[in-house]
Write an enzyme that holds these catalytic residues in place. Structure first.
Site, mmCIF file in Angstrom:
data_model
loop_
_atom_site.group_PDB
_atom_site.id
_atom_site.type_symbol
_atom_site.label_atom_id
_atom_site.label_comp_id
_atom_site.label_asym_id
_atom_site.label_seq_id
_atom_site.Cartn_x
_atom_site.Cartn_y
_atom_site.Cartn_z
ATOM 1 N N HIS A 93 -7.058 -10.655 7.754
ATOM 2 C CA HIS A 93 -8.444 -10.459 7.303
ATOM 3 C C HIS A 93 -9.268 -10.050 8.508
ATOM 4 O O HIS A 93 -9.023 -10.542 9.619
ATOM 5 C CB HIS A 93 -9.031 -11.752 6.720
ATOM 6 N N GLU B 25 -19.143 -15.386 8.568
ATOM 7 C CA GLU B 25 -17.744 -15.830 8.575
ATOM 8 C C GLU B 25 -17.400 -16.618 9.835
ATOM 9 O O GLU B 25 -16.638 -17.587 9.778
ATOM 10 C CB GLU B 25 -16.818 -14.610 8.437
ATOM 11 N N ASN C 114 -1.341 -9.308 2.578
ATOM 12 C CA ASN C 114 -1.622 -8.160 3.459
ATOM 13 C C ASN C 114 -1.939 -8.537 4.912
ATOM 14 O O ASN C 114 -2.665 -7.847 5.614
ATOM 15 C CB ASN C 114 -2.682 -7.244 2.848
ATOM 16 N N TYR D 175 -14.151 -16.533 0.395
ATOM 17 C CA TYR D 175 -14.089 -15.278 -0.355
ATOM 18 C C TYR D 175 -15.050 -15.296 -1.561
ATOM 19 O O TYR D 175 -14.809 -14.601 -2.542
ATOM 20 C CB TYR D 175 -12.655 -15.017 -0.828
ATOM 21 N N LYS E 35 -3.035 -14.113 8.012
ATOM 22 C CA LYS E 35 -2.837 -14.750 6.707
ATOM 23 C C LYS E 35 -1.454 -15.411 6.612
ATOM 24 O O LYS E 35 -0.578 -15.169 7.458
ATOM 25 C CB LYS E 35 -3.042 -13.706 5.609
HETATM 26 P P1 RTP Z 1 -10.011 -8.910 3.754
HETATM 27 O O1 RTP Z 1 -11.399 -9.278 3.246
HETATM 28 O O2 RTP Z 1 -8.989 -9.957 3.425
HETATM 29 O O3 RTP Z 1 -10.053 -8.544 5.210
HETATM 30 O O4 RTP Z 1 -9.510 -7.578 3.020
HETATM 31 P P2 RTP Z 1 -10.333 -6.246 2.783
HETATM 32 O O5 RTP Z 1 -11.709 -6.368 3.362
HETATM 33 O O6 RTP Z 1 -9.479 -5.126 3.263
HETATM 34 O O7 RTP Z 1 -10.403 -6.201 1.210
HETATM 35 P P3 RTP Z 1 -11.483 -6.886 0.215
HETATM 36 O O8 RTP Z 1 -11.979 -5.827 -0.693
HETATM 37 O O9 RTP Z 1 -12.481 -7.687 0.991
HETATM 38 O O10 RTP Z 1 -10.565 -7.864 -0.634
HETATM 39 C C1 RTP Z 1 -10.187 -9.131 -0.161
HETATM 40 C C2 RTP Z 1 -8.715 -9.354 -0.454
HETATM 41 O O11 RTP Z 1 -8.533 -9.390 -1.877
HETATM 42 C C3 RTP Z 1 -7.305 -8.786 -2.216
HETATM 43 N N1 RTP Z 1 -7.532 -7.662 -3.119
HETATM 44 N N2 RTP Z 1 -6.779 -7.434 -4.151
HETATM 45 N N3 RTP Z 1 -5.646 -6.298 -6.495
HETATM 46 C C4 RTP Z 1 -6.708 -5.727 -5.933
HETATM 47 O O12 RTP Z 1 -7.218 -4.731 -6.386
HETATM 48 C C5 RTP Z 1 -7.263 -6.335 -4.745
HETATM 49 N N4 RTP Z 1 -8.315 -5.893 -4.099
HETATM 50 C C6 RTP Z 1 -8.492 -6.748 -3.056
HETATM 51 C C7 RTP Z 1 -6.656 -8.278 -0.947
HETATM 52 O O13 RTP Z 1 -5.661 -9.211 -0.542
HETATM 53 C C8 RTP Z 1 -7.806 -8.228 0.037
HETATM 54 O O14 RTP Z 1 -7.361 -8.421 1.358
HETATM 55 MG MG MG Z 2 -12.995 -7.975 2.951
#
Ligand code: RTP
Ligand code: MG
Length: 141
Positions: free
Chosen positions: A117, A128, A114, A51, A11
């Protein structure tokens, strides 16, 4: 375990920190091969489409703002159990909760910024990979 492919994105925060190489080294040391890669500045439409599952979530706008804030490095990783292996290397979404030694624990600043991804399941990995590499040229070795 089966050979899988997963989509990984370094990212904008991690690209800005100049740690693409350090993150690639972690993939390589875990037995994951980079079989396709490109650097890109995502448009809002591309980030929103990628997303889309999160469209209704309160953090959606912040997420899209962040993903278009600078260039990203996008790659397809291949290896045994690549999807889960990459998620293990990444660590928890919130770097404060990420296990020591994971990419997010070491390089991420916040739940928004973070670092990486990774696809979270076989079906999302397929979608994806096709999203960013519609004509995937795979370099096997
Ligand atoms: P990613 O898709 O980016 O790999 O991250 P992830 O699976 O660990 O998390 P996901 O639930 O898919 O969420 C996508 C991105 O959204 C942001 N996020 N913010 N403020 C919040 O509660 C929150 N929850 C998710 C994060 O940047 C996450 O990587
Ligand atoms: Mg995710």
């Amino acid at each position: 375990m089966a050979i899988e492919r997963t989509l990984s994105i370094i990212k904008p925060d991690a690209v800005a920190k100049n740690v693409i190489g350090q993150i690639y080294t972690r993939f390589e040391n875990a037995g994951l091969k980079v079989i396709a890669a490109r650097m890109a500045q995502l448009s809002r439409a591309e980030a929103e489409g990628f997303y889309a599952v999160h469209r209704e979530r309160p953090f959606f706008k912040d997420l899209v703002d962040f993903m278009v804030s600078g260039p990203v490095m996008i790659q397809v990783l291949e290896g045994e159990g690549a999807i889960l292996k990459n998620r293990d290397l990444m660590g928890a979404t919130d770097p404060k909760k990420a296990e020591k030694g994971t990419i997010r624990a070491d390089f991420a600043d916040s739940i928004d910024a973070n670092a990486v991804h990774g696809s979270d399941a076989d079906e999302t990995a397929k979608v994806e990979i096709a999203y960013f590499f519609p004509a995937l040229n795979v370099y096997s070795r």
